[in-house]
Motif scaffolding. Structure first.
Motif, short mmCIF file in Angstrom:
data_model
loop_
_atom_site.label_atom_id
_atom_site.label_comp_id
_atom_site.label_asym_id
_atom_site.label_seq_id
_atom_site.Cartn_x
_atom_site.Cartn_y
_atom_site.Cartn_z
N ALA A 105 -15.44 31.41 19.86
CA ALA A 105 -16.02 32.59 19.21
C ALA A 105 -17.00 32.09 18.19
N GLY A 106 -18.05 32.36 17.90
CA GLY A 106 -19.08 32.01 16.97
C GLY A 106 -19.42 33.13 16.03
N CYS A 107 -19.80 32.76 14.81
CA CYS A 107 -20.17 33.71 13.76
C CYS A 107 -21.62 34.11 13.85
N SER A 108 -21.90 35.32 13.39
CA SER A 108 -23.30 35.79 13.40
C SER A 108 -24.03 35.43 12.11
N THR A 109 -23.33 35.49 10.98
CA THR A 109 -23.97 35.19 9.70
C THR A 109 -22.96 34.56 8.76
N PRO A 110 -23.41 33.83 7.73
CA PRO A 110 -22.49 33.24 6.77
C PRO A 110 -21.94 34.28 5.80
N ALA A 111 -20.87 33.89 5.10
CA ALA A 111 -20.26 34.78 4.12
C ALA A 111 -21.13 34.89 2.88
N ALA A 112 -20.96 36.01 2.16
CA ALA A 112 -21.72 36.24 0.93
C ALA A 112 -20.77 36.29 -0.25
N PRO A 113 -21.12 35.68 -1.39
CA PRO A 113 -20.21 35.64 -2.53
C PRO A 113 -20.12 36.97 -3.25
N ILE A 114 -18.96 37.18 -3.88
CA ILE A 114 -18.78 38.30 -4.80
C ILE A 114 -18.19 37.76 -6.09
N GLN A 115 -17.45 38.63 -6.77
CA GLN A 115 -16.94 38.31 -8.10
C GLN A 115 -16.49 36.86 -8.25
N GLU A 116 -17.05 36.17 -9.20
CA GLU A 116 -16.68 34.77 -9.44
C GLU A 116 -15.54 34.67 -10.43
N GLY A 117 -14.81 33.59 -10.31
CA GLY A 117 -13.81 33.27 -11.33
C GLY A 117 -12.50 34.03 -11.19
N ARG A 118 -12.29 34.75 -10.07
CA ARG A 118 -11.05 35.51 -9.92
C ARG A 118 -10.05 34.66 -9.17
N THR A 119 -9.28 33.86 -9.88
CA THR A 119 -8.25 33.03 -9.26
C THR A 119 -6.90 33.39 -9.87
N LEU A 120 -5.85 32.99 -9.18
CA LEU A 120 -4.51 33.28 -9.65
C LEU A 120 -4.04 32.26 -10.67
N SER A 121 -3.31 32.74 -11.62
CA SER A 121 -2.72 31.84 -12.58
C SER A 121 -1.49 31.16 -11.98
N SER A 122 -1.00 30.13 -12.67
CA SER A 122 0.22 29.48 -12.23
C SER A 122 1.39 30.42 -12.40
N PRO A 123 2.44 30.29 -11.57
CA PRO A 123 3.58 31.18 -11.68
C PRO A 123 4.22 31.13 -13.06
N SER A 124 4.70 32.28 -13.48
CA SER A 124 5.36 32.40 -14.77
C SER A 124 6.86 32.31 -14.60
N ALA A 125 7.53 31.79 -15.58
CA ALA A 125 8.99 31.72 -15.55
C ALA A 125 9.61 32.93 -16.22
N GLU A 126 8.79 33.83 -16.77
CA GLU A 126 9.29 34.98 -17.47
C GLU A 126 9.46 36.17 -16.53
N PRO A 127 10.44 37.05 -16.80
CA PRO A 127 10.56 38.26 -15.99
C PRO A 127 9.28 39.08 -16.05
N GLN A 169 -0.47 19.41 -1.27
CA GLN A 169 -1.14 20.53 -1.94
C GLN A 169 -2.01 20.04 -3.09
N ARG A 170 -3.18 20.65 -3.21
CA ARG A 170 -4.07 20.34 -4.33
C ARG A 170 -4.91 21.58 -4.65
N ASP A 171 -5.36 21.65 -5.91
CA ASP A 171 -6.19 22.77 -6.36
C ASP A 171 -5.55 24.09 -5.97
N ARG A 172 -4.29 24.23 -6.34
CA ARG A 172 -3.52 25.40 -5.94
C ARG A 172 -4.19 26.69 -6.40
N VAL A 173 -4.34 27.63 -5.46
CA VAL A 173 -4.87 28.95 -5.78
C VAL A 173 -3.75 29.89 -6.17
N GLY A 174 -2.67 29.88 -5.41
CA GLY A 174 -1.54 30.77 -5.70
C GLY A 174 -0.63 30.90 -4.50
#
Length: 510
Positions: A15-37, A102-107
């Protein structure tokens, strides 16, 4: 999404793609898991207490997967999110697959395989190995059994004998006597669930499960949800996005279900989808005669096999290859193009008096093991599907639809007109919302042109309904697309990892 074999809501759940992906909102990554409720819907959720469970691969893989470690946890959720303090709790089972490289964990990436009723716990183990390596290296892969399924306070009300009877009955009963038998079998199924669970049957609805997902997000310490849902799992994800739009980081909904359809309309579209998929199988048979021993007209062969099985079913090991079992094998084969060859050989063997391959196909769909035991897939499938809908056609209405749909969809229409379990379901209903996910981050919706179970047109409809959906179309066969083809894979991987949304109406060729 599994739908109808005589009476029951069933799976089902490349299967081949027609066009490349386009970026949106930058900097939206998940934080590390919390140990708090944390909280979900105002309810405090305790953090998941992970414990090593290295043996969960058994029954899924023949040997321990390399470079993946598994941990398991149980999270308690209210049985009724509308009355969390007065309804008791359900236990939700989770498994976490984490790459040893695993490296550069997103979430955390939550996964649901559909059904409803399929085990997300087992599927999480499976996909922790078979997702693209770059995704596995960046995410903890989280599988979970939804409430009522597998390890999560399972619904169990169907006996093995009743399930065998359900799958064995005529899928498209035409005489009054045969129809009466289907009504009796499905009434017994519905009544046994009502006798055991009573008013609590409504607790197994999709909306309740979507609220559980937000509790699981909180329990693993993620501020927002990253989710991959297949088939019915797209409905679950869509409901989640409507309820918790601000908690969405990235949702991939593959094999889309249109939540705005009535149960009757959804079933008719699926009848059309399976007919289309069978036509594609026919085209394949004509072009691949050496791989299709039943010849260039498989429809005639299958319809004759079902007709013959009504009066003279072939004897197998411990059961007869009745019309219902033959029909189930056909349905099973259409979920994946690679199964077309298997169906052709199974039908050829059946003509020769050997139903073994036919039963293998049917049993894989029914989740029936060699000893004749079932998982609770179909108990949960009925509990969820019937709780979700308050517009089920009555028994009388279904009977009237049969000849109409049979004339339009000769192989699948008569059977798919009959949702006789939900028509006789004793539990209260809890329909899910069907509207926009206002305020949510962009959501990727994938549709496959040859998908029989969730016909393609539902994908653009879902993307439009959500208001934040972006559509990927795969010109392929079978049920769902990711990660089966490079074009779709590239677009989804970039979206999950970097939040790059594919361009509008991206099309991936076969």
């Amino acid at each position: 999404m599994r739908r109808l074999v005589p009476g029951l809501l069933v799976a089902a759940l490349l299967a081949g793609c027609s066009t490349p992906a386009a970026p949106i909102q930058e900097g939206r990554t998940l934080s590390s898991p919390s140990a708090e409720p944390s909280t979900s819907s105002g309810v405090q959720i305790e953090p998941a207490a992970w414990k090593a469970c290295p043996d969960v691969y058994k029954g899924i893989f023949s040997s321990p997967p390399q470079n993946v470690k598994y941990d398991c946890a149980t999270v308690k959720v209210p049985q009724d999110w509308q009355n969390p303090d007065g309804s008791g709790t359900f236990d939700i089972a989770l498994v976490r697959g984490r790459s040893t490289t695993q490296r550069d964990r997103v979430g955390s990436l939550f996964i649901n395989p559909g059904g409803p009723g399929a085990s997300g716990f087992e599927y999480g183990v499976y996909r922790s190995v078979l997702l693209p390596a770059e995704v596995v290296r960046r995410f903890d892969v989280i599988g979970f059994d939804p409430r009522g399924v597998g390890r999560s306070s399972p619904v169990r009300c169907f006996s093995t004998a009743d399930l065998d009877a359900n799958f064995g009955i005529d899928p498209d009963p035409q005489t009054d006597a045969a129809f009466g038998e289907s009504v009796a079998v499905t009434r017994r199924l519905a009544q046994t669930c009502g006798d055991k669970y009573g008013d609590t049957l409504r607790y197994f609805s999709t909306e309740q499960t979507a609220r559980d997902m937000d509790a699981l997000r909180a329990a693993v310490g993620e501020k927002q949800l990253t989710y991959l849902g297949y088939s019915y799992g797209t409905l679950l994800g869509a409901v989640y996005a409507q309820l918790f739009p601000k908690n969405v980081r990235a949702l991939v909904l593959d094999g889309a279900v249109d939540p705005t359809l009535s149960m009757q309309d959804s079933a008719e579209k699926q009848a059309a989808g399976f007919e289309h998929a069978f036509d594609n199988l026919t085209t394949w048979c004509k072009a691949n005669a050496t791989s299709c021993p039943i010849g260039p007209d498989p429809r005639a062969v299958v319809m004759k096999a079902i007709a013959d099985a009504r009066t003279a079913p072939v004897q197998g090991k411990g059961r007869k290859a009745t019309a219902g079992w033959v029909f189930t094998a056909v349905v099973s084969s259409l979920y994946n193009e690679s199964s077309w060859r298997v169906l052709a050989q199974a039908m050829q063997d059946l003509r020769g008096g050997n139903p073994d391959k036919m039963f293998e196909l049917a049993d894989s769909y029914a989740e029936r093991d060699p000893q004749g035991k079932y998982t609770n897939m179909f108990d949960a499938n009925a509990a969820v599907g019937c709780a979700d809908s308050d517009d089920t056609p009555t028994v009388e209405q279904a009977r009237a639809l049969q000849p109409q749909w049979r004339s339009k969809y000769p192989l699948f229409g008569g059977a798919l007109a009959l949702n006789l379990v939900c028509a006789q379901w004793p539990g209260k209903r809890d329909p899910y919302p069907a509207g926009p996910a206002t305020g949510s981050a962009p959501i990727v919706v994938i549709g496959t042109l040859g998908d029989p179970a969730t016909p393609y047109e539902q994908a653009p409809a879902l993307a439009k309904m959500l208001g934040v959906g972006t559509l990927i179309t795969w010109k392929g066969e079978g049920h769902t697309a990711y990660p089966k083809t490079g074009c779709v894979n590239d677009a989804v991987n970039r979206y999950l990892i970097d939040l790059l949304v594919p361009p509008a109406n991206l099309t991936c060729n076969k």
